[in-house]
Design a protein around this motif. Structure first.
Motif, PDB file in Angstrom:
ATOM      1  N   PRO A   1       0.787  -1.232   0.000  1.00 38.62           N
ATOM      2  CA  PRO A   1       0.000   0.000   0.000  1.00 38.62           C
ATOM      3  C   PRO A   1       0.820   1.284   0.000  1.00 38.62           C
ATOM      4  O   PRO A   1       0.459   2.226  -0.709  1.00 38.62           O
ATOM      5  CB  PRO A   1      -0.866  -0.111   1.249  1.00 38.62           C
ATOM      6  N   ALA A   2       1.903   1.358   0.736  1.00 41.70           N
ATOM      7  CA  ALA A   2       2.685   2.596   0.788  1.00 41.70           C
ATOM      8  C   ALA A   2       3.225   2.943  -0.603  1.00 41.70           C
ATOM      9  O   ALA A   2       3.138   4.082  -1.053  1.00 41.70           O
ATOM     10  CB  ALA A   2       3.821   2.480   1.793  1.00 41.70           C
ATOM     11  N   LYS A   3       3.762   1.949  -1.269  1.00 45.75           N
ATOM     12  CA  LYS A   3       4.315   2.149  -2.610  1.00 45.75           C
ATOM     13  C   LYS A   3       3.222   2.501  -3.610  1.00 45.75           C
ATOM     14  O   LYS A   3       3.359   3.435  -4.401  1.00 45.75           O
ATOM     15  CB  LYS A   3       5.057   0.876  -3.032  1.00 45.75           C
ATOM     16  N   LYS A   4       2.103   1.786  -3.555  1.00 48.84           N
ATOM     17  CA  LYS A   4       1.017   2.015  -4.504  1.00 48.84           C
ATOM     18  C   LYS A   4       0.326   3.354  -4.279  1.00 48.84           C
ATOM     19  O   LYS A   4      -0.005   4.059  -5.240  1.00 48.84           O
ATOM     20  CB  LYS A   4       0.004   0.868  -4.436  1.00 48.84           C
ATOM     21  N   MET A   5       0.113   3.721  -3.016  1.00 48.17           N
ATOM     22  CA  MET A   5      -0.516   5.024  -2.727  1.00 48.17           C
ATOM     23  C   MET A   5       0.352   6.150  -3.263  1.00 48.17           C
ATOM     24  O   MET A   5      -0.145   7.092  -3.876  1.00 48.17           O
ATOM     25  CB  MET A   5      -0.691   5.226  -1.216  1.00 48.17           C
ATOM     26  N   SER A   6       1.647   6.049  -3.027  1.00 48.61           N
ATOM     27  CA  SER A   6       2.582   7.080  -3.470  1.00 48.61           C
ATOM     28  C   SER A   6       2.615   7.175  -4.989  1.00 48.61           C
ATOM     29  O   SER A   6       2.651   8.267  -5.559  1.00 48.61           O
ATOM     30  CB  SER A   6       3.983   6.780  -2.945  1.00 48.61           C
ATOM     31  N   TYR A   7       2.601   6.028  -5.635  1.00 48.16           N
ATOM     32  CA  TYR A   7       2.616   5.966  -7.102  1.00 48.16           C
ATOM     33  C   TYR A   7       1.399   6.700  -7.671  1.00 48.16           C
ATOM     34  O   TYR A   7       1.531   7.559  -8.547  1.00 48.16           O
ATOM     35  CB  TYR A   7       2.634   4.502  -7.534  1.00 48.16           C
ATOM     36  N   VAL A   8       0.233   6.383  -7.152  1.00 48.24           N
ATOM     37  CA  VAL A   8      -1.004   7.013  -7.639  1.00 48.24           C
ATOM     38  C   VAL A   8      -1.006   8.509  -7.339  1.00 48.24           C
ATOM     39  O   VAL A   8      -1.452   9.310  -8.153  1.00 48.24           O
ATOM     40  CB  VAL A   8      -2.253   6.326  -7.031  1.00 48.24           C
ATOM     41  N   ALA A   9      -0.470   8.888  -6.180  1.00 54.73           N
ATOM     42  CA  ALA A   9      -0.459  10.301  -5.767  1.00 54.73           C
ATOM     43  C   ALA A   9       0.638  11.110  -6.460  1.00 54.73           C
ATOM     44  O   ALA A   9       0.671  12.332  -6.341  1.00 54.73           O
ATOM     45  CB  ALA A   9      -0.296  10.401  -4.255  1.00 54.73           C
ATOM     46  N   GLY A  10       1.528  10.431  -7.167  1.00 55.47           N
ATOM     47  CA  GLY A  10       2.569  11.147  -7.892  1.00 55.47           C
ATOM     48  C   GLY A  10       3.681  11.692  -7.005  1.00 55.47           C
ATOM     49  O   GLY A  10       4.355  12.650  -7.379  1.00 55.47           O
ATOM     50  N   VAL A  11       3.872  11.083  -5.843  1.00 57.85           N
ATOM     51  CA  VAL A  11       4.942  11.503  -4.936  1.00 57.85           C
ATOM     52  C   VAL A  11       5.934  10.348  -4.785  1.00 57.85           C
ATOM     53  O   VAL A  11       5.597   9.202  -5.088  1.00 57.85           O
ATOM     54  CB  VAL A  11       4.382  11.933  -3.549  1.00 57.85           C
ATOM     55  N   PRO A  12       7.158  10.638  -4.309  1.00 56.78           N
ATOM     56  CA  PRO A  12       8.130   9.546  -4.144  1.00 56.78           C
ATOM     57  C   PRO A  12       7.636   8.503  -3.146  1.00 56.78           C
ATOM     58  O   PRO A  12       6.874   8.826  -2.233  1.00 56.78           O
ATOM     59  CB  PRO A  12       9.380  10.261  -3.599  1.00 56.78           C
ATOM     60  N   LYS A  13       8.093   7.272  -3.315  1.00 53.77           N
ATOM     61  CA  LYS A  13       7.716   6.257  -2.324  1.00 53.77           C
ATOM     62  C   LYS A  13       8.367   6.632  -1.004  1.00 53.77           C
ATOM     63  O   LYS A  13       9.418   7.264  -0.967  1.00 53.77           O
ATOM     64  CB  LYS A  13       8.081   4.856  -2.787  1.00 53.77           C
ATOM     65  N   PRO A  14       7.722   6.263   0.116  1.00 56.83           N
ATOM     66  CA  PRO A  14       8.268   6.627   1.432  1.00 56.83           C
ATOM     67  C   PRO A  14       9.651   6.022   1.676  1.00 56.83           C
ATOM     68  O   PRO A  14       9.975   4.967   1.132  1.00 56.83           O
ATOM     69  CB  PRO A  14       7.260   6.044   2.425  1.00 56.83           C
ATOM     70  N   LYS A  15      10.444   6.697   2.486  1.00 53.67           N
ATOM     71  CA  LYS A  15      11.754   6.180   2.855  1.00 53.67           C
ATOM     72  C   LYS A  15      11.583   4.818   3.509  1.00 53.67           C
ATOM     73  O   LYS A  15      10.657   4.600   4.278  1.00 53.67           O
ATOM     74  CB  LYS A  15      12.448   7.124   3.820  1.00 53.67           C
ATOM     75  N   GLY A  16      12.450   3.898   3.187  1.00 53.98           N
ATOM     76  CA  GLY A  16      12.381   2.577   3.766  1.00 53.98           C
ATOM     77  C   GLY A  16      11.437   1.634   3.043  1.00 53.98           C
ATOM     78  O   GLY A  16      11.358   0.462   3.365  1.00 53.98           O
ATOM     79  N   CYS A  17      10.721   2.141   2.061  1.00 56.06           N
ATOM     80  CA  CYS A  17       9.783   1.315   1.296  1.00 56.06           C
ATOM     81  C   CYS A  17      10.560   0.557   0.222  1.00 56.06           C
ATOM     82  O   CYS A  17      11.347   1.140  -0.504  1.00 56.06           O
ATOM     83  CB  CYS A  17       8.715   2.210   0.658  1.00 56.06           C
ATOM     84  N   VAL A  18      10.323  -0.740   0.142  1.00 55.80           N
ATOM     85  CA  VAL A  18      11.049  -1.567  -0.825  1.00 55.80           C
ATOM     86  C   VAL A  18      10.383  -1.502  -2.172  1.00 55.80           C
ATOM     87  O   VAL A  18       9.229  -1.531  -2.334  1.00 55.80           O
ATOM     88  CB  VAL A  18      11.107  -3.038  -0.340  1.00 55.80           C
TER      89      VAL A  18
END
Length: 104
Positions: free
Chosen positions: A87-104
């Motif tokens: 979810p962290a990676k996918k939410m960021s992708y859709v929102a157009g922001v970098p993936k959170p630090k520590g996210c694989v």
């Protein structure tokens, strides 16, 4: 940086397909990013995306799942339901922001 065309718009992306410049994002791109990862956007999804974008602008980094959960009052389990798998990676992708630090 590589470029790609998404929803008829040419944008720069990084090696993982995330927007290189979050200011290039718009709702049309967000909708297409969601479609590409198999997520159908609802009002709750858009509320989450808008929070991610606003928080990124104010904090200078993408919020973690814990921050999103705490700030929006959404259980982490619900975030996994809304954006299955990562979810962290996918939410960021859709929102157009970098993936959170520590996210694989």
């Amino acid at each position: 940086m590589p470029t790609t065309t998404i929803a008829g718009t040419q944008v720069e992306v990084n090696e993982e397909g995330f927007l290189s410049n979050p200011d290039d994002w718009n709702e049309t791109l967000g909708t297409e990013f969601a479609r590409l990862i198999g997520v159908e956007m609802s009002e709750e999804h858009w509320r989450l995306v808008k929070f991610l974008r606003e928080d990124y602008k104010s904090q200078g980094e993408t919020p973690t799942l814990r921050r999103v959960s705490t700030q929006l009052g959404l259980p982490v389990k619900q975030l996994f339901t809304m954006f299955p798998g990562k979810p962290a990676k996918k939410m960021s992708y859709v929102a157009g922001v970098p993936k959170p630090k520590g996210c694989v």
